[in-house]
Write a protein that holds these residues in place. Structure first.
Motif: not given
Length: 253
Positions: A27-33, A48-50, A63-72, A195-199
């Motif tokens: 899970y994302a633990t914050a609203n994060v790009n 990505i919403p919290d 381990e500074s960055w990770c490659d993820v799949i989110w909402a397609g 989707r996290g791609l709105d307002d």
């Protein structure tokens, strides 16, 4: 020759972040790009919403960055804003490390990654610039210590959260209740995932580096003549609608 081909395919998949291992759900633990590469200068794929679920496909060696799949969508996220289940409790990924969660260590090649995931996206037209760009080490981040680690080790030693963000939550964090956001809940489908791609992407403060450009879809096109409700003026023209000529004048006795 066959063995060499298999080895080359596996190496290519690791560079791309296309791991042959199973994705690690988290899970994302914050609203994060979600970024198009492991640096805040890369375009934002979305926010990505919290508490939104993600699948972690791999992380950089430090381990500074990770490659993820989110909402397609596919992209890169700060590792400490990803929580994975550890003995029944969501814990920040760096607390126990990639090995504890079965996450592979991967490298990043912009050309291969972008050509695989971002063809047709708005930022793909600027790809030559990003193919030549070298990601920078993360300010305020240091690689994990060798051997066993203590949970929270990364919070010391000069760590500072990304600009504009609060530090990641510590023990006791749980994803917000909702479909697909709690362990054992129903999986999220295409119709109910956020989707996290709105307002949420409009205005500052929505994640490190500011909002990105929202991918445009068919629903974003300007409404034209073909989109308005068909009324009387749109019906097919019939005999009564044709221009009247000499032969159409009323006939006398």
């Amino acid at each position: 020759m066959k063995i060499q081909t298999v080895i080359c395919a596996l190496v290519g998949s690791v560079v791309l972040g296309i791991s042959t291992a199973e994705a690690a759900p988290g899970y994302a633990t914050a609203n994060v790009n979600l970024r198009a590469g492991p640096d805040i200068d890369y375009p934002s794929v979305g926010i990505i919403p919290d508490s939104d679920p993600v699948d972690v496909r791999g992380c950089l060696r430090d381990e500074s960055w990770c490659d993820v799949i989110w909402a397609g969508n596919r992209g890169w996220v700060y590792s400490e804003y990803l929580a994975l289940d550890y003995r029944g409790e969501p814990r920040p990924l760096p607390d126990y490390g990639v090995a504890a969660f079965g996450i592979p260590i991967i490298a990043f090649s912009a050309a291969e990654y972008w050509n695989h995931y971002y063809v047709g996206r708005p930022w793909y037209g600027d790809r030559a610039r990003w193919f030549a760009y070298t990601p920078r080490p993360r300010p305020g981040w240091h690689a994990p210590p060798p051997g066993p680690r203590q949970p929270g080790w990364w919070r010391g030693g000069g760590y500072r959260p990304p600009q504009g963000m609060q530090p990641p939550p510590d023990r006791g964090w749980r994803p917000h209740p909702g479909p697909g956001n709690i362990p054992g809940g129903p999986p999220r489908g295409p119709d109910d995932r956020r989707r996290g791609l709105d307002d949420r992407m409009k205005g500052p403060g929505n994640g490190p580096g500011g909002p990105g450009e929202r991918p445009r879809g068919p629903e974003d096109r300007p409404r034209g003549h073909e989109d308005r409700p068909r009324g009387q003026q749109d019906r097919p023209r019939g005999q009564d609608d044709r221009p009247r000529g000499p032969d159409d004048r009323p006939r006398g006795p």
